[in-house]
Motif scaffolding. Structure first.
Motif, PDB file in Angstrom:
ATOM      1  N   GLY A 217       0.820  -1.210   0.000  1.00  0.00           N
ATOM      2  CA  GLY A 217       0.000   0.000   0.000  1.00  0.00           C
ATOM      3  C   GLY A 217       0.853   1.259   0.000  1.00  0.00           C
ATOM      4  O   GLY A 217       0.540   2.241  -0.691  1.00  0.00           O
ATOM      5  N   LEU A 218       1.962   1.231   0.743  1.00  0.00           N
ATOM      6  CA  LEU A 218       2.845   2.392   0.815  1.00  0.00           C
ATOM      7  C   LEU A 218       3.560   2.621  -0.508  1.00  0.00           C
ATOM      8  O   LEU A 218       3.715   3.758  -0.953  1.00  0.00           O
ATOM      9  N   VAL A 219       4.014   1.549  -1.143  1.00  0.00           N
ATOM     10  CA  VAL A 219       4.664   1.675  -2.458  1.00  0.00           C
ATOM     11  C   VAL A 219       3.691   2.274  -3.471  1.00  0.00           C
ATOM     12  O   VAL A 219       4.044   3.170  -4.253  1.00  0.00           O
ATOM     13  N   HIS A 220       2.470   1.778  -3.464  1.00  0.00           N
ATOM     14  CA  HIS A 220       1.461   2.272  -4.415  1.00  0.00           C
ATOM     15  C   HIS A 220       1.175   3.751  -4.202  1.00  0.00           C
ATOM     16  O   HIS A 220       1.159   4.541  -5.149  1.00  0.00           O
ATOM     17  N   HIS A 221       0.960   4.137  -2.949  1.00  0.00           N
ATOM     18  CA  HIS A 221       0.585   5.523  -2.649  1.00  0.00           C
ATOM     19  C   HIS A 221       1.738   6.488  -2.902  1.00  0.00           C
ATOM     20  O   HIS A 221       1.566   7.513  -3.574  1.00  0.00           O
ATOM     21  N   THR A 222       2.921   6.168  -2.365  1.00  0.00           N
ATOM     22  CA  THR A 222       4.061   7.074  -2.522  1.00  0.00           C
ATOM     23  C   THR A 222       4.557   7.100  -3.962  1.00  0.00           C
ATOM     24  O   THR A 222       4.967   8.149  -4.457  1.00  0.00           O
ATOM     25  N   GLY A 223       4.514   5.946  -4.634  1.00  0.00           N
ATOM     26  CA  GLY A 223       4.940   5.897  -6.026  1.00  0.00           C
ATOM     27  C   GLY A 223       4.095   6.787  -6.912  1.00  0.00           C
ATOM     28  O   GLY A 223       4.600   7.456  -7.826  1.00  0.00           O
ATOM     29  N   LEU A 224       2.800   6.822  -6.644  1.00  0.00           N
ATOM     30  CA  LEU A 224       1.888   7.664  -7.423  1.00  0.00           C
ATOM     31  C   LEU A 224       2.240   9.139  -7.262  1.00  0.00           C
ATOM     32  O   LEU A 224       2.229   9.906  -8.234  1.00  0.00           O
TER      33      LEU A 224
END
Length: 312
Positions: A217-224
């Motif tokens: 979830g953190l990778v998805h959110h921060t990556g965006l």
């Protein structure tokens, strides 16, 4: 006089938020968590409890996350006016979160492998000692949650529109860690009184799954955010409506992206028969939250207007 005019039109790129209270509480929580982490990992190794080890390794995710959070606060604050950063240092904590997420994924993988090994080669567990350490870990987790919750309420009272969502995520993650401690205690009691030694390894899998899910979830959110991903349609629609409901303006090009965790930048191109200054159109957007940096291009449309703004 001329210099004063230039300063008046200068855009601020300081998208950081004063978080001294949050930083202080985070340091306290990080210290408590680090001490408990060491105790649980050492005790889990000595007493043979995978559930205790899982809880200890899970706490390393907090230590890393809190360390990154503190570094981000300090770095963003000291470089807020650095001209090398075009849109300020608002993404520093986002970048730190992305790096932490990668580390969390590695930890989850290692925990999963260790738990799998325990299924096929169970270790002797000293239940009484392991239970005591697990309870201490739970107390620390609950204490940490109260410290971060105290900041959340304080922040809410001061400024409803500028929550530190990164710290709120840490608060929720501490609660999840408290739940993992409870799982470890349950596994140890089940092993001691019911002989279910296998449940200790099972709880290790659960701990790994929790970390892996949070990491994803953190990778998805921060990556965006780091890749200037598209924001939600509701915010875009709000910007378009605010401009097009005034006179006969029409938005022809619109780009909105995050320049920090809670700040948005926007470039807007519009066409109208009744051109106004760019400040006029920026003022139309004043009620849209998080818009911190707006650039407007106004194009004069020639011909018959669609709306007569002078009619009564």
């Amino acid at each position: 006089m001329h210099i004063h005019t230039l300063e008046q039109w200068h855009h601020s790129h300081d998208f950081s938020v004063d978080q001294n209270h949050a930083e202080r509480n985070t340091k306290i929580v990080m210290l408590l968590t680090a001490l408990t982490m060491v105790v649980e990992i050492v005790a889990g190794t000595i007493f043979g409890s995978m559930a205790l080890l899982a809880d200890g390794w899970h706490m390393t995710t907090h230590v890393a996350a809190f360390g990154v959070t503190i570094f981000a606060y300090q770095y963003a604050r000291s470089n807020a006016s650095n001209p090398q950063y075009t849109f300020g240092t608002g993404k520093v904590s986002v970048l730190g979160g992305f790096a932490s997420a990668v580390a969390l994924a590695v930890i989850a993988f290692v925990m999963g492998l260790e738990s799998l090994g325990r299924f096929f080669q169970p270790h002797t567990i000293l239940f009484n000692e392991a239970i005591r350490v697990a309870v201490i870990g739970l107390v620390v987790n609950v204490t940490s949650a109260f410290l971060l919750q105290d900041h959340h309420h304080h922040e809410h009272e001061d400024d409803h529109n500028h929550h530190d969502h990164n710290l709120r995520a840490a608060y929720v993650h501490v609660l999840a860690d408290a739940l993992t401690s409870i799982f470890a205690i349950i596994a140890l009691f089940a092993g001691k009184f019911l002989g279910w030694v296998w449940i200790d390894a099972a709880m290790g899998f659960i701990g790994a799954a929790v970390i892996a899910k949070w990491s994803y979830g953190l990778v998805h959110h921060t990556g965006l955010i780091l890749l200037d991903g598209a924001i939600d349609k509701q915010t875009k629609l709000a910007v378009v409506n605010a401009i097009e409901e005034d006179a006969d303006n029409r938005v022809t090009d619109l780009h909105i992206w995050y320049v920090g965790q809670h700040h948005l930048a926007a470039t807007i191109s519009l066409v109208t028969h009744y051109p106004q200054t760019s400040e006029y159109y920026k003022n139309l957007l004043k009620d849209i939250p998080s818009l911190a940096h707006v650039s407007v291009e106004v194009n004069h449309c020639h011909g018959e207007p669609c709306v007569d703004i002078h009619r009564t």
